[in-house]
Design a protein around this motif. Structure first.
Motif, short mmCIF file in Angstrom:
data_model
loop_
_atom_site.label_atom_id
_atom_site.label_comp_id
_atom_site.label_asym_id
_atom_site.label_seq_id
_atom_site.Cartn_x
_atom_site.Cartn_y
_atom_site.Cartn_z
N VAL A 137 0.85 -1.20 0.00
CA VAL A 137 0.00 0.00 0.00
C VAL A 137 0.88 1.24 0.00
CG1 VAL A 137 -1.65 1.37 1.35
CG2 VAL A 137 -2.00 -1.09 1.10
N GLU A 138 1.82 1.30 0.93
CA GLU A 138 2.69 2.47 1.04
C GLU A 138 3.50 2.70 -0.24
OE1 GLU A 138 4.96 1.91 4.62
OE2 GLU A 138 3.18 2.13 5.90
N LYS A 139 4.05 1.63 -0.78
CA LYS A 139 4.86 1.76 -1.99
C LYS A 139 4.03 2.20 -3.19
CE LYS A 139 8.21 -0.73 -4.82
NZ LYS A 139 8.95 -1.99 -5.04
N SER A 140 2.81 1.69 -3.30
CA SER A 140 1.98 2.01 -4.47
C SER A 140 1.26 3.36 -4.34
CB SER A 140 0.96 0.90 -4.72
OG SER A 140 0.00 0.82 -3.69
N HIS A 141 1.27 3.93 -3.17
CA HIS A 141 0.70 5.28 -3.00
C HIS A 141 1.76 6.30 -3.42
CE1 HIS A 141 -2.89 4.43 -0.11
NE2 HIS A 141 -2.91 3.69 -1.20
N ASP A 142 2.11 6.23 -4.70
CA ASP A 142 3.14 7.09 -5.27
C ASP A 142 2.50 8.38 -5.80
OD1 ASP A 142 1.90 6.30 -7.65
OD2 ASP A 142 3.50 4.94 -8.22
#
Length: 186
Positions: free
Chosen positions: A136-141
């Motif tokens: 989630v954190e990585k894809s919330h770019d």
């Protein structure tokens, strides 16, 4: 809007390839591995992997067509004939509230180019072991953030490439490719 034509068969076989590598998985992990592969393909080759439209959802980007296919596999039907027709490639079961998907056929490697396999393999290696929250954190770019802030559910491929670090020259090339692809939509 920068659009590409979704290669529906390639989307299915890319997901089957991911599942072959990671085993049974939740939708979320498959979708994020594919998202990062799409980004890398854009950055490196100037075109998307599948062309599926990514939606900026609460827990990160979701490929629209492939989501319909997985839901059709889970429910046994879909209002979208193309999704229903391809849903037999997958089996969906539930672990509690979490739908888990597995491939029931082997990926057709003729559907995937060398560059497709390259980015899929890299994405599986980089993201296959990450936990839900990490994905989630990585894809919330920045691409996800821009779509979310503008209340556009569909993410721009140009923004996805920009978030992946594509050069200005590659962004121009992607823009031109998108225009060519969009002209085939009409």
């Amino acid at each position: 809007m920068f659009e590409f034509i979704t290669d529906k068969d390639k989307a299915v076989h890319a997901a089957l390839y991911v599942l072959q590598q990671v085993g049974i998985s939740d939708y979320h992990k498959v979708f994020k591995i594919l998202y990062f592969a799409e980004q890398l393909h854009l950055k490196s080759y100037g075109r998307p992997l599948t062309g599926d439209s990514y939606q900026a959802m609460r827990f990160g980007p979701v490929p629209s067509f492939l989501y319909d296919v997985f839901k059709a596999a889970e429910k046994g039907n879909s209002p979208f004939d193309e999704a229903t027709a391809r849903s037999g490639a997958f089996k969906v079961s539930r672990q509690g509230n979490t739908p888990m998907v597995t491939g029931v056929i082997e990926p057709d490697m003729d559907e995937l180019s060398e560059s497709d396999l390259e980015v899929l393999t890299i994405s599986v290696a980089e993201n296959g072991k990450l936990k839900f929250k990490e994905l989630v954190e990585k894809s919330h770019d920045t691409a996800w953030d821009k779509a979310e802030k503008n209340e556009d559910i569909e993410m721009s491929y140009l923004d996805m490439a920009r978030a992946a670090g594509a050069s200005e020259e590659m962004l121009s090339y992607i823009s031109m490719q998108s225009e060519n692809s969009s002209s085939r939509l009409t």
